[in-house]
Scaffold this motif. Structure first.
Motif, mmCIF file in Angstrom:
data_model
loop_
_atom_site.group_PDB
_atom_site.id
_atom_site.type_symbol
_atom_site.label_atom_id
_atom_site.label_comp_id
_atom_site.label_asym_id
_atom_site.label_seq_id
_atom_site.Cartn_x
_atom_site.Cartn_y
_atom_site.Cartn_z
ATOM 1 N N GLU A 134 11.334 -35.112 20.470
ATOM 2 C CA GLU A 134 10.720 -34.286 19.434
ATOM 3 C C GLU A 134 10.904 -34.852 18.017
ATOM 4 N N ILE A 135 11.594 -35.983 17.884
ATOM 5 C CA ILE A 135 11.822 -36.565 16.561
ATOM 6 C C ILE A 135 10.560 -37.273 16.092
ATOM 7 N N ASP A 136 10.153 -36.995 14.864
ATOM 8 C CA ASP A 136 8.956 -37.574 14.272
ATOM 9 C C ASP A 136 9.108 -39.094 14.137
ATOM 10 N N ALA A 137 8.027 -39.820 14.432
ATOM 11 C CA ALA A 137 8.031 -41.288 14.362
ATOM 12 C C ALA A 137 8.399 -41.788 12.964
ATOM 13 N N GLU A 138 8.042 -41.046 11.941
ATOM 14 C CA GLU A 138 8.359 -41.439 10.566
ATOM 15 C C GLU A 138 9.875 -41.491 10.342
ATOM 16 N N ILE A 139 10.590 -40.567 10.929
ATOM 17 C CA ILE A 139 12.057 -40.553 10.832
ATOM 18 C C ILE A 139 12.621 -41.768 11.569
ATOM 19 N N ILE A 140 12.129 -42.006 12.774
ATOM 20 C CA ILE A 140 12.605 -43.130 13.595
ATOM 21 C C ILE A 140 12.403 -44.456 12.857
ATOM 22 N N GLU A 141 11.257 -44.622 12.222
ATOM 23 C CA GLU A 141 10.950 -45.871 11.505
ATOM 24 C C GLU A 141 11.760 -46.018 10.217
ATOM 25 N N ALA A 142 12.211 -44.929 9.639
ATOM 26 C CA ALA A 142 12.895 -44.973 8.338
ATOM 27 C C ALA A 142 14.361 -45.384 8.428
ATOM 28 N N VAL A 143 14.989 -45.206 9.595
ATOM 29 C CA VAL A 143 16.413 -45.532 9.721
ATOM 30 C C VAL A 143 16.604 -47.004 10.070
ATOM 31 N N ASP A 144 17.848 -47.469 9.937
ATOM 32 C CA ASP A 144 18.156 -48.870 10.211
ATOM 33 C C ASP A 144 18.496 -49.135 11.675
ATOM 34 N N TYR A 145 18.960 -48.124 12.365
ATOM 35 C CA TYR A 145 19.280 -48.297 13.790
ATOM 36 C C TYR A 145 19.100 -46.974 14.520
ATOM 37 N N VAL A 146 18.449 -47.047 15.690
ATOM 38 C CA VAL A 146 18.249 -45.883 16.544
ATOM 39 C C VAL A 146 19.084 -46.081 17.802
ATOM 40 N N VAL A 147 20.030 -45.197 18.021
ATOM 41 C CA VAL A 147 20.888 -45.257 19.204
ATOM 42 C C VAL A 147 20.039 -44.966 20.440
ATOM 43 N N THR A 148 20.233 -45.741 21.492
ATOM 44 C CA THR A 148 19.474 -45.527 22.728
ATOM 45 C C THR A 148 20.177 -44.555 23.670
ATOM 46 N N TYR A 149 21.503 -44.448 23.527
ATOM 47 C CA TYR A 149 22.292 -43.577 24.390
ATOM 48 C C TYR A 149 21.803 -42.131 24.282
ATOM 49 N N ARG A 150 21.538 -41.500 25.411
ATOM 50 C CA ARG A 150 21.134 -40.091 25.544
ATOM 51 C C ARG A 150 19.702 -39.801 25.092
ATOM 52 N N GLN A 151 18.883 -40.807 24.847
ATOM 53 C CA GLN A 151 17.498 -40.552 24.442
ATOM 54 C C GLN A 151 16.698 -39.833 25.519
ATOM 55 N N GLU A 152 17.022 -40.079 26.783
ATOM 56 C CA GLU A 152 16.238 -39.511 27.884
ATOM 57 C C GLU A 152 16.554 -38.050 28.169
ATOM 58 N N GLU A 153 17.617 -37.519 27.592
ATOM 59 C CA GLU A 153 17.991 -36.130 27.840
ATOM 60 C C GLU A 153 16.938 -35.177 27.279
ATOM 61 N N MET A 154 16.516 -34.245 28.090
ATOM 62 C CA MET A 154 15.465 -33.311 27.684
ATOM 63 C C MET A 154 15.997 -31.901 27.424
ATOM 64 N N GLU A 155 17.264 -31.697 27.679
ATOM 65 C CA GLU A 155 17.878 -30.399 27.464
ATOM 66 C C GLU A 155 17.746 -30.001 25.988
ATOM 67 N N LYS A 156 17.363 -28.760 25.758
ATOM 68 C CA LYS A 156 17.260 -28.270 24.384
ATOM 69 C C LYS A 156 18.628 -27.761 23.950
ATOM 70 N N ILE A 157 19.163 -28.398 22.932
ATOM 71 C CA ILE A 157 20.485 -28.048 22.442
ATOM 72 C C ILE A 157 20.336 -27.404 21.074
ATOM 73 N N LYS A 158 21.118 -26.389 20.820
ATOM 74 C CA LYS A 158 21.006 -25.710 19.535
ATOM 75 C C LYS A 158 21.993 -26.274 18.513
ATOM 76 N N ALA A 159 21.704 -25.982 17.265
ATOM 77 C CA ALA A 159 22.575 -26.399 16.168
ATOM 78 C C ALA A 159 23.894 -25.639 16.248
ATOM 79 N N SER A 160 24.887 -26.132 15.523
ATOM 80 C CA SER A 160 26.210 -25.503 15.536
ATOM 81 C C SER A 160 26.216 -24.184 14.778
ATOM 82 N N SER A 161 27.230 -23.392 15.054
ATOM 83 C CA SER A 161 27.468 -22.220 14.216
ATOM 84 C C SER A 161 28.024 -22.733 12.884
ATOM 85 N N ILE A 162 27.867 -21.954 11.824
ATOM 86 C CA ILE A 162 28.365 -22.350 10.499
ATOM 87 C C ILE A 162 29.171 -21.190 9.928
ATOM 88 N N ILE A 163 30.399 -21.496 9.540
ATOM 89 C CA ILE A 163 31.291 -20.503 8.950
ATOM 90 C C ILE A 163 31.828 -21.063 7.637
#
Length: 187
Positions: free
Chosen positions: A145-174
């Motif tokens: 779900e990451i936009d191609a523009e974001i992927i192209e803008a960084v210097d390195y894209v980690v390949t580890y865990r790219q295939e995971e499709m599980e939807k994970i939520k953001a952390s709680s914030i206190i």
């Protein structure tokens, strides 16, 4: 995973920006002590630098290096919580000035995810972690779900865990204060 850690480490040491999996959603990251690297993350996100980002650490014992005084309630929260939780602490120090909130606070999450733990341990400094999306857009639930523009803008894209499709939520914030007061900003 080790190859990704080595490459991400090189980029971080050179002041670059990485796209990487975290204990929650995919993040854009850099050296949390490098002002120019932090500035670049803001540019990639098209976000004003008055809007704070958080940092990841692999060990709560490092908090004293980046927070003036760790409130006692923080240790209780860290010890009892089993889900990803970002704590906003007062009195940030030794971090890039453009990363620290205008009130002097900083959001920190102690990661329990293997990749980020190993990367941060080898880097020996906290790493910025902000959702891999442009400011104002929905956070991606997985790598696909990451936009191609974001992927192209960084210097390195980690390949580890790219295939995971599980939807994970953001952390709680206190947000916590020195007197033990706290405010739940997101559950």
């Amino acid at each position: 995973m080790q190859n990704d850690i080595n490459k991400a480490l090189e980029v971080l040491k050179d002041g670059g920006v990485i796209l990487y999996p975290t204990d929650t959603i995919w993040g854009i990251g850099c050296d949390a002590t490098n002002h120019e690297a932090v500035k670049r993350v803001y540019e990639i996100k098209k976000r004003e630098d008055a809007k704070a980002m958080l940092v990841l650490m692999e060990n709560p014992n490092l908090l004293n290096s980046y927070i003036d005084e760790v409130p006692e309630i923080a240790w209780d929260l860290i010890d009892t919580n089993d889900q990803p939780m970002t704590i906003i602490y007062p009195g940030a120090k030794n971090l890039a000035s453009n990363l620290i909130n205008s009130d002097g606070s900083i959001g920190i999450r102690i990661t329990n995810e293997e990749f980020t733990q190993r990367l941060i341990k080898r880097f020996r400094k906290p790493i910025v972690s902000t959702s891999a999306n442009e400011s104002g857009c929905e956070s991606p639930a997985n790598f696909m779900e990451i936009d191609a523009e974001i992927i192209e803008a960084v210097d390195y894209v980690v390949t580890y865990r790219q295939e995971e499709m599980e939807k994970i939520k953001a952390s709680s914030i206190i947000k916590i204060g020195l007197g033990g007061e706290f405010e739940i900003l997101r559950m």
